[in-house]
Design a protein around this motif. Structure first.
Motif, PDB file in Angstrom:
ATOM      1  N   PRO A  33       0.821  -1.639   0.440  1.00 26.02           N
ATOM      2  CA  PRO A  33      -0.445  -0.279  -0.100  1.00 26.02           C
ATOM      3  C   PRO A  33       1.177   1.261  -0.113  1.00 26.02           C
ATOM      4  N   ALA A  34       0.815   2.201  -0.661  1.00 22.68           N
ATOM      5  CA  ALA A  34       0.942   3.283  -0.622  1.00 22.68           C
ATOM      6  C   ALA A  34       0.877   4.099   0.988  1.00 22.68           C
ATOM      7  N   VAL A  35      -0.699   4.067   1.289  1.00 23.34           N
ATOM      8  CA  VAL A  35      -0.203   4.212   2.842  1.00 23.34           C
ATOM      9  C   VAL A  35      -1.238   3.683   3.719  1.00 23.34           C
ATOM     10  N   ALA A  36      -0.830   3.172   5.162  1.00 21.59           N
ATOM     11  CA  ALA A  36      -1.445   1.954   5.870  1.00 21.59           C
ATOM     12  C   ALA A  36      -1.141   3.238   6.552  1.00 21.59           C
ATOM     13  N   LEU A  37      -2.543   3.413   7.402  1.00 18.97           N
ATOM     14  CA  LEU A  37      -2.669   4.108   9.117  1.00 18.97           C
ATOM     15  C   LEU A  37      -3.350   2.819   9.841  1.00 18.97           C
ATOM     16  N   ARG A  38      -2.594   2.057  11.622  1.00 19.39           N
ATOM     17  CA  ARG A  38      -3.527   1.178  11.357  1.00 19.39           C
ATOM     18  C   ARG A  38      -4.145   1.316  13.089  1.00 19.39           C
ATOM     19  N   SER A  39      -4.891   1.214  13.411  1.00 22.70           N
ATOM     20  CA  SER A  39      -5.842   2.063  15.216  1.00 22.70           C
ATOM     21  C   SER A  39      -4.699   3.499  15.583  1.00 22.70           C
ATOM     22  N   LEU A  40      -4.594   4.206  14.547  1.00 21.08           N
ATOM     23  CA  LEU A  40      -4.300   5.330  14.633  1.00 21.08           C
ATOM     24  C   LEU A  40      -4.553   6.595  15.755  1.00 21.08           C
ATOM     25  N   THR A  41      -3.743   6.992  16.881  1.00 19.58           N
ATOM     26  CA  THR A  41      -4.284   7.728  17.967  1.00 19.58           C
ATOM     27  C   THR A  41      -3.547   9.172  17.605  1.00 19.58           C
ATOM     28  N   LYS A  42      -3.554  10.173  18.541  1.00 15.03           N
ATOM     29  CA  LYS A  42      -3.176  11.420  18.835  1.00 15.03           C
ATOM     30  C   LYS A  42      -3.990  12.055  20.121  1.00 15.03           C
ATOM     31  N   MET A  49       1.180  13.188  10.827  1.00 15.56           N
ATOM     32  CA  MET A  49       1.456  12.025  11.384  1.00 15.56           C
ATOM     33  C   MET A  49       1.767  10.876   9.969  1.00 15.56           C
ATOM     34  N   LEU A  50       1.247  11.361   9.325  1.00 22.11           N
ATOM     35  CA  LEU A  50       1.547  10.629   7.908  1.00 22.11           C
ATOM     36  C   LEU A  50       2.942  10.948   7.178  1.00 22.11           C
ATOM     37  N   LEU A  51       3.488  12.135   7.143  1.00 23.08           N
ATOM     38  CA  LEU A  51       4.097  12.931   7.012  1.00 23.08           C
ATOM     39  C   LEU A  51       5.564  13.330   8.255  1.00 23.08           C
ATOM     40  N   GLY A  52       5.168  12.003   9.302  1.00 24.84           N
ATOM     41  CA  GLY A  52       6.622  12.533   9.886  1.00 24.84           C
ATOM     42  C   GLY A  52       6.197  13.391  11.174  1.00 24.84           C
ATOM     43  N   LEU A  53       6.040  14.019  10.943  1.00 26.66           N
ATOM     44  CA  LEU A  53       5.778  15.289  11.532  1.00 26.66           C
ATOM     45  C   LEU A  53       5.743  15.565  12.711  1.00 26.66           C
ATOM     46  N   THR A  54       4.752  14.884  13.171  1.00 26.90           N
ATOM     47  CA  THR A  54       4.388  14.515  14.748  1.00 26.90           C
ATOM     48  C   THR A  54       4.246  12.849  15.075  1.00 26.90           C
ATOM     49  N   ASP A  55       4.209  12.494  15.716  1.00 24.63           N
ATOM     50  CA  ASP A  55       4.115  11.185  16.147  1.00 24.63           C
ATOM     51  C   ASP A  55       2.815  10.314  16.153  1.00 24.63           C
ATOM     52  N   VAL A  92       1.998   4.085  11.205  1.00 23.85           N
ATOM     53  CA  VAL A  92       1.818   4.596  10.170  1.00 23.85           C
ATOM     54  C   VAL A  92       2.325   3.848   8.727  1.00 23.85           C
ATOM     55  N   GLU A  93       2.604   3.478   7.683  1.00 16.69           N
ATOM     56  CA  GLU A  93       3.365   3.313   6.868  1.00 16.69           C
ATOM     57  C   GLU A  93       3.507   4.371   6.162  1.00 16.69           C
ATOM     58  N   VAL A  94       4.221   3.602   5.144  1.00 18.64           N
ATOM     59  CA  VAL A  94       4.288   5.598   3.402  1.00 18.64           C
ATOM     60  C   VAL A  94       5.109   4.049   2.481  1.00 18.64           C
ATOM     61  N   PHE A  95       4.604   2.887   1.657  1.00 16.41           N
ATOM     62  CA  PHE A  95       5.330   2.156   0.965  1.00 16.41           C
ATOM     63  C   PHE A  95       6.394   1.211   1.773  1.00 16.41           C
ATOM     64  N   GLY A  96       5.298   1.186   2.643  1.00 17.82           N
ATOM     65  CA  GLY A  96       6.053  -0.593   3.543  1.00 17.82           C
ATOM     66  C   GLY A  96       7.178   0.512   4.832  1.00 17.82           C
ATOM     67  N   LEU A  97       7.546   1.684   4.457  1.00 18.96           N
ATOM     68  CA  LEU A  97       8.531   2.145   5.260  1.00 18.96           C
ATOM     69  C   LEU A  97       8.168   3.259   6.438  1.00 18.96           C
ATOM     70  N   ALA A  98       8.607   3.622   6.821  1.00 18.14           N
ATOM     71  CA  ALA A  98       8.468   4.197   8.996  1.00 18.14           C
ATOM     72  C   ALA A  98       8.138   6.099   7.611  1.00 18.14           C
ATOM     73  N   PRO A  99       7.021   7.065   7.910  1.00 19.21           N
ATOM     74  CA  PRO A  99       6.958   8.192   7.622  1.00 19.21           C
ATOM     75  C   PRO A  99       8.321   8.731   7.009  1.00 19.21           C
TER      76      PRO A  99
END
Length: 336
Positions: free
Chosen positions: A18-27, A68-74, A80-87
């Motif tokens: 997946p290009a983007v995979a968000l799993r049970s994401l909370t902030k 969070m998708l851009l890695g600007l905040t944890d 969060v994974e972007v193309f299988g990688l950390a943001p």
């Protein structure tokens, strides 16, 4: 605009899932008044090549999710994974670029100087003249950034985002400050970028942009995904369908009245209206059943079935009590 020093060109890369995979994401944020949960458990998967609009009222959690998708905040929890990688890794390898609403521009430089400066930080940037042309900035190349309008500065941020030829473009209110013509030109450019196979995720308050441009709409409210589907699916799920038809001219006044009463009592009809010409409109939870009654039982003609507007669907979804995430494409008992 997020700038990094990529390790190589972006052409011909594997999709890596997946290009983007968000799993049970909370902030959760701590404030003087106590803890505030902006994102409350978002699950979202976006495949390569999709164009996805993220809609939601102010404070829904859209921008926090993109951050969070851009890695600007944890995230507080979840992944969060972007193309299988950390943001941050995905950005560092030039897989991702972003167009944000503010920041990232030096007002004492010209448009072209800004693009050349940022291009120099990349190992394999796209040609500056090409990027200026794709962003519609060729005629503004020699203009100081300080002399650019808000919409023109947004187009400049877009040009900077194109420099690494990213696989994923993340846009947060990308046409804020643009007039109607500039917005139209911007989306024409984005159509061209999507045609290249680029994945695009954008948050917007302009519902017509989501309606016209997105393949898929994700509606967020109170930190949750409350609907996810195509524009037609979102409209149908939130607003039902409207069935319009013209009653037979041979009906007497009393027969027409009785027909309207029967339609209002039909379990598949939510509301019924009619005008003096005999044109009837039924907001239906079961449009097939209502259409069958009008055509077969009543003998109506000139029948049409339309979905509600995206505006109506958005208001209905975001004003309702927040519940578990909804797949708009899944069959719903009340819409069968």
């Amino acid at each position: 605009m997020t700038t990094t020093h990529p390790s190589g060109p972006t052409a011909a890369r594997p999709s890596d899932g997946p290009a983007v995979a968000l799993r049970s994401l909370t902030k959760t944020f701590r404030t003087r008044a106590g803890e505030v949960t902006a994102v409350r458990g978002i699950d979202l998967t976006i495949q390569p090549g999709e164009v996805v609009a993220v809609l939601g009222p102010n404070g829904a959690g859209k921008t926090t999710t993109l951050d969070m998708l851009l890695g600007l905040t944890d995230p507080t929890s979840g992944s969060v994974e972007v193309f299988g990688l950390a943001p941050r890794r995905a950005i560092a390898t030039a897989r991702v670029s972003a167009v944000l609403q503010t920041g990232g521009l030096l007002h004492d430089l010209t448009v072209a100087e800004t693009v050349r400066l940022i291009a120099s930080t990349y190992r394999h940037p796209a040609p500056v003249d090409d990027v200026l042309a794709r962003a519609g900035l060729t005629d503004l190349a020699s203009r100081l950034v300080s002399k650019c309008s808000g919409g023109e500065q947004q187009r400049l941020r877009f040009a900077l985002a194109l420099l690494p030829e990213p696989d994923l473009l993340v846009l947060d209110e990308p046409t804020a400050g643009m007039d109607v013509t500039a917005r139209r030109d911007f989306w024409a450019t984005m159509h061209a970028e999507a045609a290249r196979g680029r994945t695009v995720v954008f948050a917007t308050h302009y519902l017509e942009e989501a309606d016209q441009f997105a393949d898929r709409i994700v509606v967020v409210a109170d930190g949750l995904v409350i609907a996810d589907g195509t524009t037609a699916e979102i409209r149908s799920r939130a607003s039902g369908r409207t069935v319009r038809a013209t009653l037979p001219e041979t009906l007497s006044f009393e027969e027409r009245h009785q027909t309207l009463v029967a339609l209002r009592r039909h379990p598949g009809a939510a509301s019924v209206t009619a005008d003096d010409s005999g044109r009837v409109a039924v907001v239906a939870t079961d449009s097939d059943a209502v259409a069958r009654v009008l055509l077969v039982d009543v003998g109506a003609h000139d029948l049409e079935v339309v979905t509600g507007s995206l505006d109506d669907a958005f208001v209905a979804l975001t004003s309702a009590p927040t519940s578990a995430p909804t797949d708009a494409s899944a069959p719903q008992e009340e819409s069968r």
